[in-house]
Design a protein around this motif. Structure first.
Motif, PDB file in Angstrom:
ATOM      1  N   LYS A 155       0.815  -1.212   0.000  1.00 34.29           N
ATOM      2  CA  LYS A 155       0.000   0.000   0.000  1.00 34.29           C
ATOM      3  C   LYS A 155       0.850   1.264   0.000  1.00 34.29           C
ATOM      4  O   LYS A 155       0.372   2.340  -0.384  1.00 34.29           O
ATOM      5  CB  LYS A 155      -0.937   0.007   1.215  1.00 34.29           C
ATOM      6  N   THR A 156       2.103   1.149   0.465  1.00 33.85           N
ATOM      7  CA  THR A 156       2.982   2.316   0.484  1.00 33.85           C
ATOM      8  C   THR A 156       3.600   2.602  -0.876  1.00 33.85           C
ATOM      9  O   THR A 156       4.169   3.682  -1.075  1.00 33.85           O
ATOM     10  CB  THR A 156       4.112   2.116   1.512  1.00 33.85           C
ATOM     11  N   LEU A 157       3.511   1.671  -1.811  1.00 30.67           N
ATOM     12  CA  LEU A 157       4.061   1.887  -3.150  1.00 30.67           C
ATOM     13  C   LEU A 157       3.138   2.808  -3.948  1.00 30.67           C
ATOM     14  O   LEU A 157       1.908   2.695  -3.849  1.00 30.67           O
ATOM     15  CB  LEU A 157       4.232   0.554  -3.876  1.00 30.67           C
ATOM     16  N   PRO A 158       3.695   3.710  -4.738  1.00 34.10           N
ATOM     17  CA  PRO A 158       2.856   4.666  -5.492  1.00 34.10           C
ATOM     18  C   PRO A 158       1.896   3.959  -6.441  1.00 34.10           C
ATOM     19  O   PRO A 158       2.282   3.043  -7.175  1.00 34.10           O
ATOM     20  CB  PRO A 158       3.885   5.490  -6.276  1.00 34.10           C
ATOM     21  N   VAL A 159       0.653   4.389  -6.432  1.00 34.57           N
ATOM     22  CA  VAL A 159      -0.360   3.819  -7.320  1.00 34.57           C
ATOM     23  C   VAL A 159      -0.041   4.134  -8.778  1.00 34.57           C
ATOM     24  O   VAL A 159      -0.415   3.384  -9.691  1.00 34.57           O
ATOM     25  CB  VAL A 159      -1.756   4.347  -6.933  1.00 34.57           C
ATOM     26  N   GLU A 163      -0.697   2.183 -12.527  1.00 34.25           N
ATOM     27  CA  GLU A 163      -1.527   2.902 -13.489  1.00 34.25           C
ATOM     28  C   GLU A 163      -0.769   3.134 -14.795  1.00 34.25           C
ATOM     29  O   GLU A 163      -1.324   2.975 -15.891  1.00 34.25           O
ATOM     30  CB  GLU A 163      -1.984   4.226 -12.896  1.00 34.25           C
ATOM     31  N   ALA A 164       0.490   3.518 -14.696  1.00 39.23           N
ATOM     32  CA  ALA A 164       1.298   3.712 -15.899  1.00 39.23           C
ATOM     33  C   ALA A 164       1.497   2.403 -16.643  1.00 39.23           C
ATOM     34  O   ALA A 164       1.458   2.359 -17.884  1.00 39.23           O
ATOM     35  CB  ALA A 164       2.645   4.322 -15.528  1.00 39.23           C
ATOM     36  N   ALA A 165       1.705   1.316 -15.893  1.00 40.67           N
ATOM     37  CA  ALA A 165       1.862   0.010 -16.530  1.00 40.67           C
ATOM     38  C   ALA A 165       0.579  -0.415 -17.232  1.00 40.67           C
ATOM     39  O   ALA A 165       0.619  -1.019 -18.308  1.00 40.67           O
ATOM     40  CB  ALA A 165       2.265  -1.024 -15.483  1.00 40.67           C
ATOM     41  N   LEU A 166      -0.563  -0.108 -16.614  1.00 45.74           N
ATOM     42  CA  LEU A 166      -1.847  -0.452 -17.227  1.00 45.74           C
ATOM     43  C   LEU A 166      -2.057   0.319 -18.531  1.00 45.74           C
ATOM     44  O   LEU A 166      -2.559  -0.227 -19.527  1.00 45.74           O
ATOM     45  CB  LEU A 166      -2.977  -0.160 -16.238  1.00 45.74           C
TER      46      LEU A 166
END
Length: 269
Positions: A155-159, A163-166
């Protein structure tokens, strides 16, 4: 506090270095008499410790790998995606850690006893007295804790990473395998260290499910050093000291990763 923590270990080591005849003559609390390594060599050969060490590897390595793999996938699902039952499922995984393992001892024993297996996989014809039973239970009871820790870490990793990978066309599996999993390596190293030590030192489940003496892990196999009528506590202390060495080596080898995993992100927010 350090002295109180180390006192039992140091006294066990001192007892292991004393011959039984010296202990019988002067007592366990005496500092008189010579010290030698005879108890260690006797425990190694008489107690069949090499066989028990191999058995511990058969149980610990698959159990740790399965626990971390399943916990990482479950943590990724409940922390990086929003779906109907993700919080409920995480609560159930966490609540499972509060259940005393001994409560399920009898039901699990009966369930494994009546679960048939081919005789090529089990000499008993059931799941009882096999490594599969011990590994399954170890994974089940450790999965909740690992899922809870990994989900909080993810949860601490940037969303924006996922999103960029998606946007670039990466599917769920690729996001997990190539983006999130490498970033979770410190937490996995810390959990892996804990799991190796915990599962290696586990005494209860192997004693319950393994009935063949040459299949016992090292922590349970040390019982073979106990005599039927006379207890050689010096020999038992030597065997117990030997069993500590692998867990100590694992901790010292992975200590840097373990500390990094525990402190990473402590200064965020």
């Amino acid at each position: 506090m350090a002295a109180l923590w180390l006192a039992p270990l140091l006294w066990t080591l001192y007892t292991a270095l004393r011959p039984k005849a010296v202990t019988d003559k002067y007592g366990y609390w005496s500092l008189r008499g010579p010290l030698n390594l005879d108890n260690f060599s006797t425990a190694w050969t008489q107690g069949q410790l090499p066989t028990y060490f191999v058995n511990s590897i058969y149980i610990t390595v698959p159990a740790v790998l399965l626990t971390l793999a399943l916990a990482a996938m479950m943590a990724f699902a409940v922390s990086r995606f929003t779906w109907k039952f993700n919080i409920t499922l995480l609560i159930l995984f966490t609540a499972g850690n509060m259940l005393p393992p001994q409560v399920l001892a009898a039901p699990l024993f009966e369930m494994f006893k009546h679960t048939p297996l081919p005789y090529s996989l089990s000499t008993s014809g059931s799941l009882l007295d096999t490594y599969y039973a011990v590994i399954a239970v170890e994974v089940a009871f450790q999965l909740g804790f690992c899922t809870f820790v990994l989900s909080n870490y993810m949860k601490t990793l940037p969303v924006e990473l996922t999103e960029a990978a998606l946007v670039d066309g990466a599917g769920v599996w690729r996001q997990f395998r190539q983006i999130i999993l490498p970033l979770t390596r410190p937490a996995l190293a810390a959990l892996g260290t804990l799991q190796v030590i915990w599962l290696y030192n586990d005494f209860f489940w192997p004693l319950l499910f393994l009935q063949t003496g040459d299949r016992l892990p090292i922590t349970t196999g040390v019982n073979a050093l106990q005599g039927q009528f006379i207890q050689n506590y010096n020999l038992i202390a030597a065997g117990a000291t030997i069993t500590v060495i692998p867990a100590l080596i694992v901790y010292l080898a992975l200590q840097r990763h373990f500390v990094a995993g525990l402190t990473l992100g402590a200064n965020k927010g």
